[in-house]
Design a protein around this motif. Structure first.
Motif, short mmCIF file in Angstrom:
data_model
loop_
_atom_site.label_atom_id
_atom_site.label_comp_id
_atom_site.label_asym_id
_atom_site.label_seq_id
_atom_site.Cartn_x
_atom_site.Cartn_y
_atom_site.Cartn_z
N LYS A 174 51.51 5.15 15.40
CA LYS A 174 51.11 4.28 16.61
C LYS A 174 52.20 4.10 17.46
O LYS A 174 53.40 4.38 17.21
CB LYS A 174 50.83 2.90 16.21
CG LYS A 174 49.25 3.08 15.27
CD LYS A 174 49.00 1.81 14.43
CE LYS A 174 48.77 0.67 15.22
NZ LYS A 174 48.49 -0.56 14.60
N GLU A 175 51.99 3.69 18.76
CA GLU A 175 52.74 3.75 19.86
C GLU A 175 53.68 2.57 19.50
O GLU A 175 55.06 2.47 20.25
CB GLU A 175 52.12 3.45 21.12
CG GLU A 175 51.54 4.64 21.85
CD GLU A 175 50.87 4.75 23.11
OE1 GLU A 175 51.22 3.73 23.85
OE2 GLU A 175 50.28 5.61 23.46
N ASP A 176 53.56 1.61 18.74
CA ASP A 176 54.21 0.34 18.61
C ASP A 176 55.38 0.58 17.40
O ASP A 176 56.17 -0.29 16.99
CB ASP A 176 53.47 -0.99 18.30
CG ASP A 176 52.74 -0.80 17.13
OD1 ASP A 176 52.50 0.29 16.40
OD2 ASP A 176 52.09 -1.83 16.71
N GLY A 177 55.33 1.96 16.85
CA GLY A 177 56.44 2.20 15.82
C GLY A 177 55.78 1.93 14.49
O GLY A 177 56.54 2.22 13.57
N LYS A 178 54.52 1.66 14.45
CA LYS A 178 54.02 1.34 13.15
C LYS A 178 53.34 2.68 12.66
O LYS A 178 53.04 3.56 13.60
CB LYS A 178 53.04 0.33 13.01
CG LYS A 178 53.59 -1.04 13.50
CD LYS A 178 53.46 -2.16 12.25
CE LYS A 178 53.90 -3.26 13.01
NZ LYS A 178 54.89 -4.01 12.11
N ASP B 268 59.18 11.51 20.41
CA ASP B 268 59.11 10.25 20.82
C ASP B 268 59.14 9.24 19.54
O ASP B 268 60.03 8.09 19.76
CB ASP B 268 57.61 9.86 21.54
CG ASP B 268 56.44 10.40 20.64
OD1 ASP B 268 56.66 11.00 19.71
OD2 ASP B 268 55.29 9.77 20.89
N ASN B 269 58.75 9.73 18.46
CA ASN B 269 59.04 8.95 17.11
C ASN B 269 60.47 8.88 16.85
O ASN B 269 60.98 7.88 16.59
CB ASN B 269 58.22 9.33 16.20
CG ASN B 269 56.66 9.32 16.44
OD1 ASN B 269 55.80 10.48 16.62
ND2 ASN B 269 56.15 8.10 16.43
N ILE B 270 61.26 9.99 17.05
CA ILE B 270 62.72 10.25 16.75
C ILE B 270 63.29 9.05 17.56
O ILE B 270 64.28 8.41 16.99
CB ILE B 270 63.04 11.66 16.80
CG1 ILE B 270 62.27 12.33 15.59
CG2 ILE B 270 64.57 11.56 16.76
CD1 ILE B 270 62.65 13.81 15.60
N GLN C 239 66.46 4.03 18.48
CA GLN C 239 66.39 2.88 19.05
C GLN C 239 66.49 1.66 18.08
O GLN C 239 67.31 0.97 18.08
CB GLN C 239 65.46 2.70 20.17
CG GLN C 239 65.58 3.50 21.23
CD GLN C 239 64.41 3.52 22.36
OE1 GLN C 239 63.51 2.86 22.06
NE2 GLN C 239 64.59 4.21 23.47
N ALA C 240 65.71 2.07 16.96
CA ALA C 240 65.62 0.78 15.81
C ALA C 240 66.68 0.77 15.15
O ALA C 240 67.12 -0.35 14.69
CB ALA C 240 64.13 0.91 15.10
N MET C 241 67.32 1.97 15.02
CA MET C 241 68.21 2.07 13.90
C MET C 241 69.51 2.14 14.50
O MET C 241 70.66 2.51 14.12
CB MET C 241 68.19 3.15 12.98
CG MET C 241 66.84 3.53 12.21
SD MET C 241 66.53 2.74 10.62
CE MET C 241 67.72 3.45 9.55
#
Length: 151
Positions: free
Chosen positions: A73-77, A120-122, A127-129
């Motif tokens: 999903k676009e929100d990272g889930k 895009d997921n990477i 960014q999250a990590m």
């Protein structure tokens, strides 16, 4: 003038006559008595039949041997299916994934799904990590992006 007891008895008879009392008939005079109330289908069973009919019209065929499906999903889930039933209609460009699913954050499924990630997921993962020093098992950065192993 009738007494109170007679009046109450007459009222009870009228109520029984108008609202059924103990009879199980559903129609008027001469109607056949119904033995039991017909059970109607539940809405989920009814929608399941409609869904199967729509899939049959599409010509969807089962694809065996799929162990897991991950929808990003676009929100990272990630919507994660384990041993799903997968059907496909190539002519209609339609894929159907059904079965029990879990919605999990991307980091929770990380070591096993790195090969499935798009750019895009990477980027979302980096960014999250960002404060954690990069992704585990990737040498501190992405290959080909200047953060590889020292050699």
């Amino acid at each position: 003038m009738p007494s109170e007891a007679e009046m109450a008895e007459a009222r009870q008879k009228m109520i029984n006559k108008r609202f059924g009392g103990k009879s199980a008939s559903t129609g008027g005079k001469g109607a056949v008595r119904r033995k039991k109330k017909a059970a109607s289908r539940s809405s989920s069973a009814q929608s399941d039949v409609k869904l199967n009919a729509a899939l049959k019209k599409l010509g969807a065929t089962n694809i065996p041997g799929i162990e897991e499906v991950n929808l990003f999903k676009e929100d990272g889930k990630v919507i994660h299916f384990v041993n799903p039933k997968v059907q496909a209609s190539i002519s209609a460009n339609t894929y159907i994934v059904s079965g029990p699913s879990d919605t999990k954050p991307l980091q929770e499924l990380l070591p096993g799904i790195v090969s499935q990630l798009g750019m895009d997921n990477i980027q979302q993962l980096q960014q999250a990590m960002g404060g954690a020093g990069g992704m585990p098992g990737m040498g501190g950065g992405m290959p080909g992006m200047g953060g590889g192993m020292p050699g």
